[in-house]
Each structure stands twice: as C-alpha cells, then as structure tokens.
Design an enzyme around this catalytic site. Structure first.
Site, PDB file in Angstrom:
ATOM      1  N   GLU A  31       0.844  -1.194   0.000  1.00  0.00           N
ATOM      2  CA  GLU A  31       0.000   0.000   0.000  1.00  0.00           C
ATOM      3  C   GLU A  31       0.877   1.241   0.000  1.00  0.00           C
ATOM      4  O   GLU A  31       2.019   1.216   0.468  1.00  0.00           O
ATOM      5  CB  GLU A  31      -0.889  -0.034   1.241  1.00  0.00           C
ATOM      6  CG  GLU A  31      -1.925   1.063   1.341  1.00  0.00           C
ATOM      7  CD  GLU A  31      -2.921   0.748   2.443  1.00  0.00           C
ATOM      8  OE1 GLU A  31      -3.960   0.122   2.156  1.00  0.00           O
ATOM      9  OE2 GLU A  31      -2.638   1.112   3.604  1.00  0.00           O
ATOM     10  N   PRO A  65      -9.762   5.793   2.183  1.00  0.00           N
ATOM     11  CA  PRO A  65      -9.861   6.246   0.789  1.00  0.00           C
ATOM     12  C   PRO A  65      -8.956   5.426  -0.127  1.00  0.00           C
ATOM     13  O   PRO A  65      -7.980   5.930  -0.702  1.00  0.00           O
ATOM     14  CB  PRO A  65      -9.424   7.708   0.876  1.00  0.00           C
ATOM     15  CG  PRO A  65      -8.419   7.712   1.993  1.00  0.00           C
ATOM     16  CD  PRO A  65      -8.915   6.692   2.995  1.00  0.00           C
ATOM     17  N   LYS A  66      -9.273   4.150  -0.296  1.00  0.00           N
ATOM     18  CA  LYS A  66      -8.415   3.218  -1.014  1.00  0.00           C
ATOM     19  C   LYS A  66      -8.815   3.095  -2.481  1.00  0.00           C
ATOM     20  O   LYS A  66     -10.003   3.040  -2.809  1.00  0.00           O
ATOM     21  CB  LYS A  66      -8.473   1.831  -0.357  1.00  0.00           C
ATOM     22  CG  LYS A  66      -7.886   1.789   1.051  1.00  0.00           C
ATOM     23  CD  LYS A  66      -8.039   0.395   1.658  1.00  0.00           C
ATOM     24  CE  LYS A  66      -7.493   0.332   3.083  1.00  0.00           C
ATOM     25  NZ  LYS A  66      -6.044   0.304   3.128  1.00  0.00           N
ATOM     26  N   LYS A  67      -7.793   3.035  -3.345  1.00  0.00           N
ATOM     27  CA  LYS A  67      -7.996   2.824  -4.772  1.00  0.00           C
ATOM     28  C   LYS A  67      -6.998   1.778  -5.263  1.00  0.00           C
ATOM     29  O   LYS A  67      -5.915   1.606  -4.685  1.00  0.00           O
ATOM     30  CB  LYS A  67      -7.821   4.128  -5.552  1.00  0.00           C
ATOM     31  CG  LYS A  67      -8.799   5.226  -5.145  1.00  0.00           C
ATOM     32  CD  LYS A  67      -8.597   6.500  -5.924  1.00  0.00           C
ATOM     33  CE  LYS A  67      -9.173   6.393  -7.331  1.00  0.00           C
ATOM     34  NZ  LYS A  67      -9.163   7.722  -8.015  1.00  0.00           N
TER      35      LYS A  67
END
Length: 248
Positions: free
Chosen positions: A77, A115-117
């Site tokens: 990440e 707020p993960k993409k």
C-alpha cells in the site's frame, strides 16, 4: 432466506460471499517507509475537512509492505497522511491510499472509510537503498528512496508515535447518489510490537495523475524519513463526528 438471516449475516458485500472476514485484523512483519515532507499550507487546508485542523504544512508519504495480514493476505500500500489535530488531540488524516489487493480495498472502504484505490505500489531493497514506488497502470506516480538502515531510532519514542490516532472521512452514498453516511472516523493501531526502526537520507518524487493526484500536495522539502518493521492489530473505528447528524 429469512429477514432475520439477512440481518444476522450482513457485515460485508456480497452477503453470501463476503470479500473479507470480520475484524479486527492482525498484521505481522508490517514494513513502513514513511517520508515526511513540507508542502503548501493552502493546498492542505483545501483537502482536510473540518473539524480537523492543520497546524503545519507537512505530509507523510507512506509505502507499506504487508506480507502477512489476517483475512487480507499479502499486499502493498502507498499513500499520504496529513498531520492534524482534533479537539487538541494530535493524529493523522488519511488523505489517499493506493494498493494492489481487493479484500483490503473493500474492507477498508466499507468498515472504516479508508480512501483506497486500486494501483501498483512496491517496497523493496536495492543494494544499499530502500525504494518505494507507486504506479497507476503504466504510469509512475511516486518514487521514494532512503538510505538503508543508516541510523537506529529510539525504540520507545517510535513505539509511542504509533499509538497516535488516525482519522478518516467515511462516505457511503444513498441509492440516489446523495450521502447516506458521512462521518469522521477515528481508529488506533493496538497490540504493537516494534521490531526495528531506522532513519536516513531520503528523497521523494511525485508526478501528476488525473486519478491519483498525489502531486497536488507538492514536495517543497523532505524533512525526515523513517523505516520500521512492526506487528500490530488494526483496531476497528469509532465515529467522532456525523456530518449529516443535523439532517437526520
């Protein structure tokens, strides 16, 4: 399936085949490269929501390797965390995260509001350099480098810093695309075992991208860099502010 069965089983989607198990979630040998840099105060104020407050023009750019995480597996990440205060309490606002695994994307967004993409971050050692990269498809978005284990850091001071809270803006839309949930969430990392922490010289390069706008918080000066390895539990969150409370 009875109504009671639905409510008893409903914690994730899809109902009959959830993307992740129930938390909390344990991480073993979680490795961080965190580069703190100075940016523009006006740019920070434009993206940090009240009632959080920005007190200095700093951003922490993180590259994180997670080789062993409960329910989420093995993934990497990367993203930006902004130092803030909430009612006098110091913490970090998670501005944007990019990772390469479906389960933590779904779980992070649905449970906490991370707020993960989807993207392709990496963290590796190349000779004497710790290298973090972030790609969106074929486009390089960020590159961070640090001298590998140049100087050990004070164990107790680093451990204490990991106990600070983090804040998230959780948004779940209604079926008409209006906000159904809009909350400020606070969470902590717990059951911490710090296995090592180091500092060293570092550099950070950010590039413009329409869907990964990390360069909107530009690098003016690299302040510090930390490399650490720890075991920890990602605690479940608590709502500290409901933006829709007055409308309900």
């Amino acid at each position: 399936m009875k109504v009671a069965d639905v409510t008893a089983r409903a914690f994730s989607m899809p109902l009959t085949s959830p993307s992740y198990p129930r938390g909390p979630y344990r991480f073993v040998n979680r490795e961080f490269l965190t580069i703190t840099y100075r940016t523009d105060m006006d740019a920070l104020r434009a993206v940090v929501p009240e009632p959080l407050e920005v007190t200095e023009p700093l951003v922490k750019f993180e590259f994180i390797r997670m080789p062993d995480s409960t329910g989420f597996g093995d993934y990497t990440e990367s993203g930006q965390v902004i130092p803030v205060t909430y009612k006098g309490q110091k913490g970090g606002y998670v501005h944007g995260m990019y990772l390469n695994d479906d389960a933590p994307i779904a779980g992070g967004r649905e449970i906490w509001g991370f707020p993960k993409k989807l993207a392709e971050p990496a963290l590796r050692v190349e000779s004497e350099t710790l290298v973090g990269t972030l790609d969106m498809g074929s486009v390089r978005v960020a590159t961070g480098t640090m001298g590998y284990k140049h100087r050990p850091l004070d164990h107790d001071a680093v451990l204490q810093s990991l106990t600070a809270p983090s804040f998230l803006l959780k948004i779940i839309p209604h079926v008409d695309c209006t906000p159904r949930i809009c909350e400020l969430v606070r969470y902590y990392m717990t059951d911490l075992t710090l296995k090592g922490a180091w500092e060293g010289p570092a550099a950070l390069d950010l590039h413009a991208h329409a869907l990964a706008p990390v360069a909107d918080l530009p690098v003016r000066e690299v302040v510090s860099a930390v490399h650490l390895v720890a075991d920890l539990t990602l605690g479940l969150g608590e709502v500290v502010h409901d933006y829709l409370g007055s409308a309900r």
